[in-house]
Scaffold this active site. Sequence first.
Site, PDB file in Angstrom:
ATOM      1  N   GLU A  13      40.572   0.964  -8.665  1.00  0.00           N
ATOM      2  CA  GLU A  13      39.173   0.709  -9.029  1.00  0.00           C
ATOM      3  C   GLU A  13      38.248   0.956  -7.828  1.00  0.00           C
ATOM      4  O   GLU A  13      37.225   1.629  -7.939  1.00  0.00           O
ATOM      5  CB  GLU A  13      39.051  -0.742  -9.513  1.00  0.00           C
ATOM      6  CG  GLU A  13      37.632  -1.121  -9.840  1.00  0.00           C
ATOM      7  CD  GLU A  13      37.519  -2.525 -10.446  1.00  0.00           C
ATOM      8  OE1 GLU A  13      38.475  -2.969 -11.099  1.00  0.00           O
ATOM      9  OE2 GLU A  13      36.470  -3.152 -10.253  1.00  0.00           O
TER      10      GLU A  13
ATOM     11  N   GLU B  83      30.403  -7.699   1.073  1.00  0.00           N
ATOM     12  CA  GLU B  83      30.889  -8.905   1.766  1.00  0.00           C
ATOM     13  C   GLU B  83      32.308  -9.245   1.295  1.00  0.00           C
ATOM     14  O   GLU B  83      33.160  -9.631   2.105  1.00  0.00           O
ATOM     15  CB  GLU B  83      29.949 -10.104   1.501  1.00  0.00           C
ATOM     16  CG  GLU B  83      28.582  -9.978   2.166  1.00  0.00           C
ATOM     17  CD  GLU B  83      27.686  -8.937   1.512  1.00  0.00           C
ATOM     18  OE1 GLU B  83      27.794  -8.712   0.295  1.00  0.00           O
ATOM     19  OE2 GLU B  83      26.868  -8.311   2.230  1.00  0.00           O
TER      20      GLU B  83
HETATM   21  C1  LIG Z   1      24.788  -2.585 -12.801  1.00  0.00           C
HETATM   22  C2  LIG Z   1      25.938  -3.549 -12.788  1.00  0.00           C
HETATM   23  C3  LIG Z   1      27.075  -3.276 -13.538  1.00  0.00           C
HETATM   24  C4  LIG Z   1      28.130  -4.181 -13.575  1.00  0.00           C
HETATM   25  N1  LIG Z   1      29.205  -3.935 -14.410  1.00  0.00           N
HETATM   26  C5  LIG Z   1      30.129  -4.913 -14.609  1.00  0.00           C
HETATM   27  C6  LIG Z   1      31.133  -4.784 -15.611  1.00  0.00           C
HETATM   28  O1  LIG Z   1      31.218  -3.759 -16.307  1.00  0.00           O
HETATM   29  N2  LIG Z   1      31.991  -5.808 -15.792  1.00  0.00           N
HETATM   30  C7  LIG Z   1      31.947  -6.956 -15.059  1.00  0.00           C
HETATM   31  O2  LIG Z   1      32.756  -7.845 -15.286  1.00  0.00           O
HETATM   32  N3  LIG Z   1      31.001  -7.114 -14.090  1.00  0.00           N
HETATM   33  C8  LIG Z   1      30.088  -6.127 -13.853  1.00  0.00           C
HETATM   34  N4  LIG Z   1      29.097  -6.296 -12.904  1.00  0.00           N
HETATM   35  C9  LIG Z   1      29.068  -7.518 -12.109  1.00  0.00           C
HETATM   36  C10 LIG Z   1      29.377  -7.319 -10.636  1.00  0.00           C
HETATM   37  O3  LIG Z   1      30.727  -7.002 -10.441  1.00  0.00           O
HETATM   38  C11 LIG Z   1      28.927  -8.582  -9.893  1.00  0.00           C
HETATM   39  O4  LIG Z   1      27.504  -8.613  -9.951  1.00  0.00           O
HETATM   40  C12 LIG Z   1      29.398  -8.612  -8.467  1.00  0.00           C
HETATM   41  O5  LIG Z   1      30.800  -8.773  -8.398  1.00  0.00           O
HETATM   42  C13 LIG Z   1      28.740  -9.774  -7.661  1.00  0.00           C
HETATM   43  O6  LIG Z   1      28.824 -10.960  -8.345  1.00  0.00           O
HETATM   44  P1  LIG Z   1      27.471 -11.863  -8.543  1.00  0.00           P
HETATM   45  O7  LIG Z   1      26.449 -10.979  -9.131  1.00  0.00           O
HETATM   46  O8  LIG Z   1      27.843 -13.086  -9.286  1.00  0.00           O
HETATM   47  O9  LIG Z   1      27.017 -12.222  -7.085  1.00  0.00           O
HETATM   48  P2  LIG Z   1      27.533 -13.466  -6.225  1.00  0.00           P
HETATM   49  O10 LIG Z   1      29.012 -13.528  -6.309  1.00  0.00           O
HETATM   50  O11 LIG Z   1      26.762 -14.666  -6.610  1.00  0.00           O
HETATM   51  O12 LIG Z   1      27.109 -13.003  -4.774  1.00  0.00           O
HETATM   52  C14 LIG Z   1      25.825 -13.256  -4.198  1.00  0.00           C
HETATM   53  C15 LIG Z   1      25.907 -12.899  -2.724  1.00  0.00           C
HETATM   54  O13 LIG Z   1      26.839 -13.766  -2.089  1.00  0.00           O
HETATM   55  C16 LIG Z   1      27.791 -13.009  -1.376  1.00  0.00           C
HETATM   56  N5  LIG Z   1      29.074 -13.705  -1.376  1.00  0.00           N
HETATM   57  C17 LIG Z   1      29.758 -14.192  -2.449  1.00  0.00           C
HETATM   58  N6  LIG Z   1      30.917 -14.742  -2.051  1.00  0.00           N
HETATM   59  C18 LIG Z   1      30.973 -14.606  -0.703  1.00  0.00           C
HETATM   60  C19 LIG Z   1      31.917 -14.975   0.301  1.00  0.00           C
HETATM   61  N7  LIG Z   1      33.055 -15.583  -0.022  1.00  0.00           N
HETATM   62  N8  LIG Z   1      31.642 -14.676   1.588  1.00  0.00           N
HETATM   63  C20 LIG Z   1      30.486 -14.057   1.923  1.00  0.00           C
HETATM   64  N9  LIG Z   1      29.556 -13.677   1.024  1.00  0.00           N
HETATM   65  C21 LIG Z   1      29.798 -13.943  -0.271  1.00  0.00           C
HETATM   66  C22 LIG Z   1      27.875 -11.692  -2.134  1.00  0.00           C
HETATM   67  O14 LIG Z   1      28.432 -10.668  -1.338  1.00  0.00           O
HETATM   68  C23 LIG Z   1      26.410 -11.471  -2.449  1.00  0.00           C
HETATM   69  O15 LIG Z   1      25.765 -10.920  -1.362  1.00  0.00           O
HETATM   70  C24 LIG Z   1      28.060  -5.370 -12.814  1.00  0.00           C
HETATM   71  C25 LIG Z   1      26.930  -5.634 -12.037  1.00  0.00           C
HETATM   72  C26 LIG Z   1      25.869  -4.761 -12.037  1.00  0.00           C
HETATM   73  C27 LIG Z   1      24.652  -5.121 -11.246  1.00  0.00           C
END
Ligand SMILES: Cc1cc2nc3c(=O)[nH]c(=O)nc-3n(C[C@H](O)[C@H](O)[C@H](O)COP(=O)(O)OP(=O)(O)OC[C@H]3O[C@@H](n4cnc5c(N)ncnc54)[C@H](O)[C@@H]3O)c2cc1C
Length: 381
Positions: free
Chosen positions: A243, A368
């Site tokens: 992936e 991150e």
């Molecule tokens: C256009 C788009 C398409 C997508 N398609 C899919 C899909 O098809 N299927 C699906 O399941 N998901 C999908 N996603 C979701 C995507 O995988 C998540 O948005 C992404 O993994 C981040 O999760 P979050 O948005 O909850 O951010 P959060 O996890 O809340 O992160 C917020 C911030 O905190 C940081 N952070 C989090 N944990 C840590 C840590 N342990 N240490 C340091 N920093 C940290 C992150 O790096 C980020 O900067 C999609 C997202 C977008 C925007």
Amino acid sequence: MMKRYCFDEDHNMFRESFRAFLEQEVAPHRAEWREAGIVPREVYLKAGEMGFLIPQAPESLGGLGIDDFRFQQIISEEIGVSGETGFMPQLHSTIIAPYFLKYASEELKQKYIPKAITGEYILGVAMTEPDAGSDLAGMRATAVDQGDHYLLNGAKTYISNGICGDVFVVAARTNPNIPHAISLFAVESNFEGFKRGAHLKKMGMKSQDTAELFFDNVKVPKENLIGAEGQGFKYLMSGLAEERLICAIWNVGTAEYAFELTKEFVLDRKVFGKPLAAMQNTQFKMAELRARMDMAMAFTDTLVANINRGDHDSVAASSAKLLTSELLCDVADEGVQLHGGAGYMDEYPISQVYADARITRIFAGTSEIMKLIISRDIFSD
Ligand SMILES: Cc1cc2nc3c(=O)[nH]c(=O)nc-3n(C[C@H](O)[C@H](O)[C@H](O)COP(=O)(O)OP(=O)(O)OC[C@H]3O[C@@H](n4cnc5c(N)ncnc54)[C@H](O)[C@@H]3O)c2cc1C
């Protein structure tokens, strides 16, 4: 661009025919699809007819049985090189289909994969929830065993193909007491209780539909459990090398697109009586990017070769995803800068690349999270 000796005649022919397909069937519709916020099913059907969907699937399922990751690499790279960000066969074929190919029962594979190969079924994967993205262990969706079916409840968000998708690999908790006891299910969009939420408006990737999904007492047949109950987390983790590598390859391809747009512009644009390309600043910026792009390409080529040898290194793939995501954003940013005001105008495609590229540092694991994986590996012993 450096010469690459890792492809033979079959790969080159495949690349040419996929490139021609994109030129004829995809590029002319780009503006229309961006406006619509979605790509039509027809493009999947046409791609399926040409053998461009899930080419690695065995012939018994209607695939081409191509057990060589370079063909999937070419698809992802060419999507990037063409500047396409709505039609995403690499998501359908290399990120989602493998959950079926690797873990599903033969019956389940037969139920969904042949139609996914023809494009009659568009696939999606639903892991992320409003309160669980990077930290998937915080997932709340549940699937409760009811004897002859599972009862699925929960909400997912940011799901790619959320509007056009027909079959979703949905992750849900099957044991509320164990954080990692997640299972994967094949859920059809026509199952009762399946609801699509908002078609989300985004900064970029305008023609790729992203949506919320809701599951309200959805009865999922027992046979739609993918693999073994409680093993979903392991399955999700095991697919990460491919992936993240396929995302890295797409980044490398898109960087080429942005670079070519910029090269064309700086050759044409005159400033202070000479082409912008004659300025040393332009030449040095382009040289720096070219060097980084060649290095990224060599890295992804090596990881593809390793996968073909059975080495699925998810840490190295995380490094590739991290570096190429940052690289693509830099190429897009320098591209906009070298375009000047034109780079901020919608009519210049570099402005779209800038907005489209931003997501790559976030989805499929944020930069991150990539650093977390790499650093864990460094300090694990
Ligand atoms: C256009 C788009 C398409 C997508 N398609 C899919 C899909 O098809 N299927 C699906 O399941 N998901 C999908 N996603 C979701 C995507 O995988 C998540 O948005 C992404 O993994 C981040 O999760 P979050 O948005 O909850 O951010 P959060 O996890 O809340 O992160 C917020 C911030 O905190 C940081 N952070 C989090 N944990 C840590 C840590 N342990 N240490 C340091 N920093 C940290 C992150 O790096 C980020 O900067 C999609 C997202 C977008 C925007």
